[in-house]
Write a protein that holds these residues in place. Structure first.
Motif, PDB file in Angstrom:
ATOM      1  N   LEU A 519       1.036  -6.293   5.255  1.00 24.15           N
ATOM      2  CA  LEU A 519       0.006  -5.277   5.084  1.00 24.15           C
ATOM      3  C   LEU A 519      -0.488  -5.317   3.637  1.00 24.15           C
ATOM      4  CD1 LEU A 519      -1.199  -2.697   6.692  1.00 24.15           C
ATOM      5  CD2 LEU A 519       0.317  -1.405   5.207  1.00 24.15           C
ATOM      6  N   PHE A 520      -1.801  -5.312   3.443  1.00 22.44           N
ATOM      7  CA  PHE A 520      -2.405  -5.326   2.115  1.00 22.44           C
ATOM      8  C   PHE A 520      -3.212  -4.040   1.920  1.00 22.44           C
ATOM      9  CE2 PHE A 520      -1.622  -9.685   3.151  1.00 22.44           C
ATOM     10  CZ  PHE A 520      -1.309 -10.309   1.954  1.00 22.44           C
ATOM     11  N   ILE A 521      -3.005  -3.379   0.787  1.00 24.60           N
ATOM     12  CA  ILE A 521      -3.740  -2.164   0.432  1.00 24.60           C
ATOM     13  C   ILE A 521      -4.481  -2.423  -0.870  1.00 24.60           C
ATOM     14  CG2 ILE A 521      -3.606   0.308  -0.038  1.00 24.60           C
ATOM     15  CD1 ILE A 521      -0.888   0.325   1.352  1.00 24.60           C
ATOM     16  N   PHE A 522      -5.800  -2.199  -0.873  1.00 23.29           N
ATOM     17  CA  PHE A 522      -6.589  -2.462  -2.075  1.00 23.29           C
ATOM     18  C   PHE A 522      -7.528  -1.306  -2.381  1.00 23.29           C
ATOM     19  CE2 PHE A 522     -10.663  -3.697  -3.902  1.00 23.29           C
ATOM     20  CZ  PHE A 522     -10.251  -4.216  -5.121  1.00 23.29           C
ATOM     21  N   GLY A 523      -7.616  -0.953  -3.686  1.00 17.89           N
ATOM     22  CA  GLY A 523      -8.672  -0.089  -4.204  1.00 17.89           C
ATOM     23  C   GLY A 523      -8.578   1.358  -3.764  1.00 17.89           C
ATOM     24  N   GLY A 524      -9.742   2.021  -3.807  1.00 18.28           N
ATOM     25  CA  GLY A 524      -9.836   3.435  -3.483  1.00 18.28           C
ATOM     26  C   GLY A 524      -9.785   4.301  -4.727  1.00 18.28           C
ATOM     27  N   GLY A 525      -9.730   5.616  -4.531  1.00 18.06           N
ATOM     28  CA  GLY A 525      -9.670   6.566  -5.629  1.00 18.06           C
ATOM     29  C   GLY A 525      -8.816   7.755  -5.273  1.00 18.06           C
ATOM     30  N   ASP A 526      -8.414   8.538  -6.292  1.00 19.49           N
ATOM     31  CA  ASP A 526      -7.489   9.646  -6.051  1.00 19.49           C
ATOM     32  C   ASP A 526      -8.142  11.014  -6.169  1.00 19.49           C
ATOM     33  OD1 ASP A 526      -7.901   9.917  -8.751  1.00 19.49           O
ATOM     34  OD2 ASP A 526      -5.786   9.882  -9.304  1.00 19.49           O
ATOM     35  N   ASN A 527      -9.472  11.060  -6.304  1.00 14.91           N
ATOM     36  CA  ASN A 527     -10.202  12.323  -6.426  1.00 14.91           C
ATOM     37  C   ASN A 527      -9.849  13.095  -7.682  1.00 14.91           C
ATOM     38  OD1 ASN A 527     -12.186  14.092  -5.411  1.00 14.91           O
ATOM     39  ND2 ASN A 527     -10.623  15.505  -4.687  1.00 14.91           N
ATOM     40  N   GLU A 528      -9.203  12.447  -8.631  1.00 14.92           N
ATOM     41  CA  GLU A 528      -8.889  13.068  -9.914  1.00 14.92           C
ATOM     42  C   GLU A 528      -9.503  12.263 -11.061  1.00 14.92           C
ATOM     43  OE1 GLU A 528      -7.401  15.903 -10.486  1.00 14.92           O
ATOM     44  OE2 GLU A 528      -6.986  16.336  -8.382  1.00 14.92           O
ATOM     45  N   GLY A 529     -10.471  11.428 -10.734  1.00 13.54           N
ATOM     46  CA  GLY A 529     -11.165  10.642 -11.753  1.00 13.54           C
ATOM     47  C   GLY A 529     -10.648   9.237 -11.917  1.00 13.54           C
ATOM     48  N   SER A 530      -9.643   8.824 -11.144  1.00 12.94           N
ATOM     49  CA  SER A 530      -9.093   7.480 -11.250  1.00 12.94           C
ATOM     50  C   SER A 530      -9.468   6.667 -10.018  1.00 12.94           C
ATOM     51  CB  SER A 530      -7.571   7.530 -11.381  1.00 12.94           C
ATOM     52  OG  SER A 530      -7.192   8.207 -12.555  1.00 12.94           O
ATOM     53  N   PHE A 531      -9.868   5.420 -10.263  1.00 16.11           N
ATOM     54  CA  PHE A 531     -10.238   4.523  -9.187  1.00 16.11           C
ATOM     55  C   PHE A 531      -9.546   3.192  -9.421  1.00 16.11           C
ATOM     56  CE2 PHE A 531     -13.358   7.114  -7.098  1.00 16.11           C
ATOM     57  CZ  PHE A 531     -13.587   8.081  -8.050  1.00 16.11           C
ATOM     58  N   PHE A 532      -9.124   2.560  -8.336  1.00 12.87           N
ATOM     59  CA  PHE A 532      -8.119   1.521  -8.436  1.00 12.87           C
ATOM     60  C   PHE A 532      -8.658   0.142  -8.081  1.00 12.87           C
ATOM     61  CE2 PHE A 532      -5.787   5.320  -6.533  1.00 12.87           C
ATOM     62  CZ  PHE A 532      -5.607   5.910  -7.770  1.00 12.87           C
ATOM     63  N   SER A 533      -8.021  -0.853  -8.675  1.00 13.88           N
ATOM     64  CA  SER A 533      -8.235  -2.237  -8.253  1.00 13.88           C
ATOM     65  C   SER A 533      -6.886  -2.910  -8.027  1.00 13.88           C
ATOM     66  CB  SER A 533      -9.038  -3.004  -9.304  1.00 13.88           C
ATOM     67  OG  SER A 533      -8.343  -3.018 -10.536  1.00 13.88           O
ATOM     68  N   ASP A 534      -5.884  -2.116  -7.725  1.00 12.93           N
ATOM     69  CA  ASP A 534      -4.551  -2.661  -7.493  1.00 12.93           C
ATOM     70  C   ASP A 534      -4.443  -3.205  -6.073  1.00 12.93           C
ATOM     71  OD1 ASP A 534      -4.795  -0.042  -6.523  1.00 12.93           O
ATOM     72  OD2 ASP A 534      -2.625   0.189  -6.425  1.00 12.93           O
ATOM     73  N   LEU A 535      -3.560  -4.158  -5.909  1.00 14.53           N
ATOM     74  CA  LEU A 535      -3.303  -4.769  -4.607  1.00 14.53           C
ATOM     75  C   LEU A 535      -1.817  -4.647  -4.309  1.00 14.53           C
ATOM     76  CD1 LEU A 535      -4.402  -6.485  -2.211  1.00 14.53           C
ATOM     77  CD2 LEU A 535      -3.672  -8.494  -3.510  1.00 14.53           C
ATOM     78  N   THR A 536      -1.468  -3.914  -3.243  1.00 13.66           N
ATOM     79  CA  THR A 536      -0.081  -3.692  -2.860  1.00 13.66           C
ATOM     80  C   THR A 536       0.181  -4.374  -1.522  1.00 13.66           C
ATOM     81  OG1 THR A 536      -0.027  -1.565  -4.008  1.00 13.66           O
ATOM     82  CG2 THR A 536       1.661  -1.947  -2.342  1.00 13.66           C
ATOM     83  N   THR A 537       1.317  -5.034  -1.412  1.00  7.27           N
ATOM     84  CA  THR A 537       1.679  -5.723  -0.174  1.00  7.27           C
ATOM     85  C   THR A 537       2.987  -5.167   0.368  1.00  7.27           C
ATOM     86  OG1 THR A 537       2.945  -7.482  -1.260  1.00  7.27           O
ATOM     87  CG2 THR A 537       0.586  -7.824  -1.042  1.00  7.27           C
ATOM     88  N   LEU A 538       3.066  -5.086   1.684  1.00 12.58           N
ATOM     89  CA  LEU A 538       4.265  -4.606   2.375  1.00 12.58           C
ATOM     90  C   LEU A 538       4.458  -5.403   3.650  1.00 12.58           C
ATOM     91  CD1 LEU A 538       3.667  -0.753   2.119  1.00 12.58           C
ATOM     92  CD2 LEU A 538       5.565  -1.964   1.065  1.00 12.58           C
ATOM     93  N   LEU A 539       5.697  -5.767   3.959  1.00 10.38           N
ATOM     94  CA  LEU A 539       5.993  -6.427   5.217  1.00 10.38           C
ATOM     95  C   LEU A 539       5.926  -5.409   6.349  1.00 10.38           C
ATOM     96  CD1 LEU A 539       8.929  -8.852   4.346  1.00 10.38           C
ATOM     97  CD2 LEU A 539       6.503  -9.373   4.631  1.00 10.38           C
ATOM     98  N   ILE A 540       5.241  -5.784   7.422  1.00 12.55           N
ATOM     99  CA  ILE A 540       5.048  -4.848   8.529  1.00 12.55           C
ATOM    100  C   ILE A 540       6.369  -4.526   9.211  1.00 12.55           C
ATOM    101  CG2 ILE A 540       3.991  -4.630  10.814  1.00 12.55           C
ATOM    102  CD1 ILE A 540       1.553  -6.014   9.731  1.00 12.55           C
ATOM    103  N   ASP A 541       7.268  -5.481   9.263  1.00 12.72           N
ATOM    104  CA  ASP A 541       8.571  -5.211   9.881  1.00 12.72           C
ATOM    105  C   ASP A 541       9.289  -4.059   9.184  1.00 12.72           C
ATOM    106  OD1 ASP A 541       8.215  -7.160  11.736  1.00 12.72           O
ATOM    107  OD2 ASP A 541       9.387  -8.688  10.683  1.00 12.72           O
ATOM    108  N   GLU A 542       9.125  -3.965   7.863  1.00 13.40           N
ATOM    109  CA  GLU A 542       9.773  -2.886   7.127  1.00 13.40           C
ATOM    110  C   GLU A 542       9.107  -1.540   7.412  1.00 13.40           C
ATOM    111  OE1 GLU A 542       9.827  -3.879   3.038  1.00 13.40           O
ATOM    112  OE2 GLU A 542      11.305  -5.493   3.275  1.00 13.40           O
ATOM    113  N   ILE A 543       7.826  -1.562   7.742  1.00 12.72           N
ATOM    114  CA  ILE A 543       7.118  -0.325   8.061  1.00 12.72           C
ATOM    115  C   ILE A 543       7.519   0.166   9.444  1.00 12.72           C
ATOM    116  CG2 ILE A 543       4.856   0.741   8.352  1.00 12.72           C
ATOM    117  CD1 ILE A 543       3.733  -1.400   6.494  1.00 12.72           C
ATOM    118  N   LEU A 544       7.657  -0.760  10.383  1.00 15.22           N
ATOM    119  CA  LEU A 544       7.967  -0.379  11.763  1.00 15.22           C
ATOM    120  C   LEU A 544       9.432  -0.005  11.946  1.00 15.22           C
ATOM    121  CD1 LEU A 544       5.922  -3.099  13.692  1.00 15.22           C
ATOM    122  CD2 LEU A 544       5.336  -0.702  13.351  1.00 15.22           C
ATOM    123  N   ASN A 545      10.311  -0.558  11.115  1.00 10.09           N
ATOM    124  CA  ASN A 545      11.753  -0.285  11.282  1.00 10.09           C
ATOM    125  C   ASN A 545      12.177   0.988  10.566  1.00 10.09           C
ATOM    126  OD1 ASN A 545      12.016  -2.616  12.769  1.00 10.09           O
ATOM    127  ND2 ASN A 545      12.501  -3.878  10.958  1.00 10.09           N
TER     128      ASN A 545
END
Length: 545
Positions: A519-545
């Protein structure tokens, strides 16, 4: 006035320089510094009737060296020389129009049209990226738009929270701390936001089997409202988004290589007319035709209903002249099923006859026939909404959440694509709170993930899994989902890489069956004035288990 000019970059570390145009002639020239071994030439401005500009290196004692031709579809060329004229002096770079074209050029009030761009106007320097791709951010001047007021209501894409300077790594707000209403950048229906962009963000701390890519000069600028579209197990394409100071990103297209989590500027990799910068659009990949379909979106007061196609085999953009009618829409959903695109909901441009400003209609685009049509749909369709999510599982489109001023939804509807019938879904378990602009991704044949979003007041940080087999919601507990609240971000799932299996003839065949999904998560904002260009990765097996 017809603004058109030619720029050149000499070497990796120099800013663009504008070629001097000969008086009353479309012939541009500039002296080339000595010992130059790399030249990048690109156009800026309206081409109008111009069709071809020939670029040459001229030497009084030698024959000219033709670098190539600039065209409306090829606005940048590069040249490298590791021998021959590399050490010579007295070279001139010339660009001349082949054919007649009346021109009335404007030099923005500058007495001397030959100048070096300031850092504010020049293409950002990308450390480690060849100069031939740096033009991705500079070939089209995406200047300030007409409407840049802050805090006004009833206007498209207005950000009440415009920061004059770049922000550093965002810090998470303590629960219960005061959140002033004037810091909301997410608004609804013709008031979509222009988020500000921080130069850096990363999630601190090391977690097992998870990595976060931090922002550097070789990564996309912070943004929200973009699309991230996987095209194979090793590649995803980032398109559009809104950047700093209420301007649309000057680096609108990137290629993500998932093997090493590296980014490559990609706007100049493809030929043909690229889509205009926008937010709230959709980008959908068809694995059979290997094409990405970009539809809709908005840019300040301009709203789109165009369809742009990127063929990832030939790397060429085309714009479809489709038959049938589809309204301009933004923050709609687009789902691919049996080669057709199913577009549901979205925000209409303002003004619009419907008082709510949102759509509850379903439109289908058939790429083979290049036609839009509205199918006959039965059942209880969802209320008009935008910023919702939709995913295809087992021949059905599951629609969740969204927004229609002043209501934020957390209901679930399903469209049976065989019967073309809508029905509400009665769910079990604690559902997500009402939200829009959340991330959504399919995890398996029967499960999908919902993460983050915006509830009308705050950006959210929680995550949930919906199981279509049991119609039940489950809360996901993972520190990477709750690192910071975010909305308007992108979530995709991809295989880590192709697996190789040996064959008797010595060749290798590729297979996807045993590949772990990520799973890849990129960008977005936090509604507090910060906006992101970070890229986070997670194995789906770890999310489902």
């Amino acid at each position: 006035m017809d603004y058109f000019s030619i720029y050149a970059v000499f070497g990796v570390n120099d800013p663009p320089q504008r070629l001097t145009r000969a008086k009353e002639r479309e012939c541009y020239s500039i002296a080339v510094p000595s010992a130059v071994q790399q030249v990048v030439v690109f156009s800026n401005g309206r081409w109008g009737k111009r069709t071809d500009v020939k670029v040459e290196l001229t030497d009084p004692d030698k024959s000219p060296i033709t670098l190539g031709n600039l065209t409306p579809d090829r606005k940048c060329i590069s040249w490298e020389c590791w021998e021959g004229n590399a050490g010579s002096s007295g070279l001139m770079l010339t660009a001349s129009l082949e054919g007649d074209s009346p021109v009335n050029e404007e030099f923005d009030g500058m007495a001397d049209p030959h100048f070096v761009l300031s850092k504010k106007e020049s293409t950002p320097k990308f450390s480690g990226v060849p100069a031939s791709v740096r033009e991705a951010q500079g070939k089209r001047k995406r200047g300030r738009e007409e409407d840049q007021e802050t805090g006004s209501r009833g206007q498209e894409n207005v950000c009440p929270n415009s920061y004059p300077s770049q922000k550093s790594t965002p810090q998470r707000k303590v629960r219960g701390s005061a959140r002033s209403n004037h810091k909301q950048f997410f608004t609804h229906s013709n008031e979509q936001a222009d988020p500000d962009v921080p130069q850096g963000h990363k999630v601190k701390g090391k977690q097992a089997r998870a990595s976060t890519q931090t922002v550097s000069l070789s990564t996309p600028s912070g943004r929200w409202g973009q699309t991230l579209c996987p095209i194979d197990p090793q590649t995803a394409i980032l398109i559009g988004g809104q950047g700093s100071r209420m301007q649309f990103c000057k680096d609108p297209m990137w290629k993500l290589c998932t093997e090493d989590l590296s980014w490559v500027p990609a706007e100049t990799l493809a030929e043909g007319p690229t889509p205009e910068g926008r937010i709230g659009h959709t980008a959908t990949f068809d694995p059979e035709s290997r094409r990405i379909f970009v539809f809709g979106g908005s840019k300040n007061k301009k709203w789109f209903n165009d369809v742009h196609i990127l063929d990832t085999r030939s790397w060429r953009w085309t714009m479809v002249e489709a038959q049938g009618k589809v309204p301009p829409l933004a923050y709609h959903s687009c789902s691919l099923f049996r080669g057709e695109l199913f577009v549901l909901g979205g925000v209409f441009p303002r003004p619009h006859p419907k008082p709510d400003g949102c759509s509850d209609c379903l439109y289908i685009f058939n790429p083979e026939m290049a036609i839009w049509y509205q199918p006959i749909v039965n059942g209880d369709r969802p209320a008009p909404r935008s910023g919702h999510s939709a995913c295809v599982l087992q021949g059905k489109i599951f629609v969740f959440g969204g927004w229609d001023t002043p209501v934020c939804f957390n209901d679930m509807h399903v469209l049976d694509l065989g019967l073309m019938e809508f029905s509400p879904v009665k769910t079990n378990g604690a559902p997500p709170s009402p939200r829009s602009w959340h991330g959504c991704a399919v995890l398996s044949d029967s499960k999908f993930l919902v993460h983050g979003g915006y509830n009308g007041n705050n950006a959210l940080e929680d995550a949930f899994i919906f199981d279509t087999a049991s119609s039940s919601w489950t809360t996901v507990v993972n520190p990477h989902f709750s690192a910071v609240p975010r909305a308007g971000h992108s979530i995709i799932t991809m295989a880590n890489a192709y697996t190789e299996e040996s064959m008797e003839d010595g060749e290798q065949k590729m297979g996807l069956e045993t590949c772990p999904q990520t799973l890849f998560i990129f960008g977005g904002g936090d509604n507090e004035g910060s906006f992101f260009s970070d890229l986070t990765t997670l194995l789906i097996d770890e999310i489902l288990n």
